[in-house]
Motif scaffolding. Structure first.
Motif, PDB file in Angstrom:
ATOM      1  N   UNK A  44       0.820  -1.210   0.000  1.00 34.70           N
ATOM      2  CA  UNK A  44       0.000   0.000   0.000  1.00 34.70           C
ATOM      3  C   UNK A  44       0.849   1.252   0.000  1.00 34.70           C
ATOM      4  N   UNK A  45       1.925   1.234   0.779  1.00 37.89           N
ATOM      5  CA  UNK A  45       2.848   2.371   0.820  1.00 37.89           C
ATOM      6  C   UNK A  45       3.461   2.605  -0.548  1.00 37.89           C
ATOM      7  N   UNK A  46       3.913   1.522  -1.196  1.00 40.08           N
ATOM      8  CA  UNK A  46       4.517   1.656  -2.526  1.00 40.08           C
ATOM      9  C   UNK A  46       3.494   2.126  -3.552  1.00 40.08           C
ATOM     10  N   UNK A  47       2.264   1.627  -3.442  1.00 41.55           N
ATOM     11  CA  UNK A  47       1.200   2.048  -4.356  1.00 41.55           C
ATOM     12  C   UNK A  47       0.985   3.554  -4.252  1.00 41.55           C
ATOM     13  N   UNK A  48       0.847   4.049  -3.041  1.00 46.32           N
ATOM     14  CA  UNK A  48       0.602   5.476  -2.845  1.00 46.32           C
ATOM     15  C   UNK A  48       1.794   6.301  -3.312  1.00 46.32           C
ATOM     16  N   UNK A  49       3.009   5.862  -2.997  1.00 48.30           N
ATOM     17  CA  UNK A  49       4.207   6.616  -3.366  1.00 48.30           C
ATOM     18  C   UNK A  49       4.388   6.658  -4.882  1.00 48.30           C
ATOM     19  N   UNK A  50       4.244   5.515  -5.538  1.00 47.49           N
ATOM     20  CA  UNK A  50       4.477   5.496  -6.974  1.00 47.49           C
ATOM     21  C   UNK A  50       3.327   6.100  -7.768  1.00 47.49           C
ATOM     22  N   UNK A  51       2.155   6.179  -7.170  1.00 45.01           N
ATOM     23  CA  UNK A  51       1.089   6.948  -7.829  1.00 45.01           C
ATOM     24  C   UNK A  51       1.523   8.410  -7.918  1.00 45.01           C
ATOM     25  N   UNK A  52       2.115   8.938  -6.844  1.00 45.61           N
ATOM     26  CA  UNK A  52       2.604  10.321  -6.874  1.00 45.61           C
ATOM     27  C   UNK A  52       3.757  10.482  -7.848  1.00 45.61           C
TER      28      UNK A  52
END
Length: 125
Positions: A44-52
């Motif tokens: 989830x952390x990676x998803x949110x970060x890489x969306x940005x």
């Protein structure tokens, strides 16, 4: 039919923003942020970060995304990013869209910096 809550709300918050979808949640976080400091975490952390990172790449937002690399947690992630660039899946100048900090002071310094303009992802304009 009742909607199931997938997360537990923190009781000590001054404000709680409830969203109906993950996309809405990420859009709200981006709209309320000037930068992101990414702490070690899971998918989830990676998803949110890489969306940005992707939104920066596409020009939808312009904000620093800083990975606080506690004890080398993100070493393999940044090796992957370098590999993806080496293989031609991302422009080399887009490497700056995800920066890395060794400590909190460096993370804050990078987060407060002016975002790097890397230009468009697909076209020269």
């Amino acid at each position: 039919m009742e909607t199931e809550v997938a997360e537990v709300a923190h009781d000590g918050l001054s404000e709680l923003a409830v969203t109906t979808s993950m996309h809405e949640r990420k859009a709200l976080m981006a709209a309320r942020s000037d930068a992101a400091i990414v702490l070690p975490g899971g998918f989830g952390t990676l998803d949110e970060a890489f969306e940005l990172v992707t939104w920066n790449q596409l020009g939808l937002v312009s904000m620093p995304v800083v990975f606080l690399d506690v004890e080398g947690f993100f070493d393999s992630l940044f090796r992957f990013v370098d590999h993806a660039i080496d293989q031609g899946f991302a422009p080399a100048d887009h490497r700056t869209l995800a920066s890395r900090a060794a400590n909190v002071d460096e993370a804050l310094q990078l987060a407060l910096a002016t975002p790097v303009d890397v230009g468009p992802k697909w076209l020269d304009r």
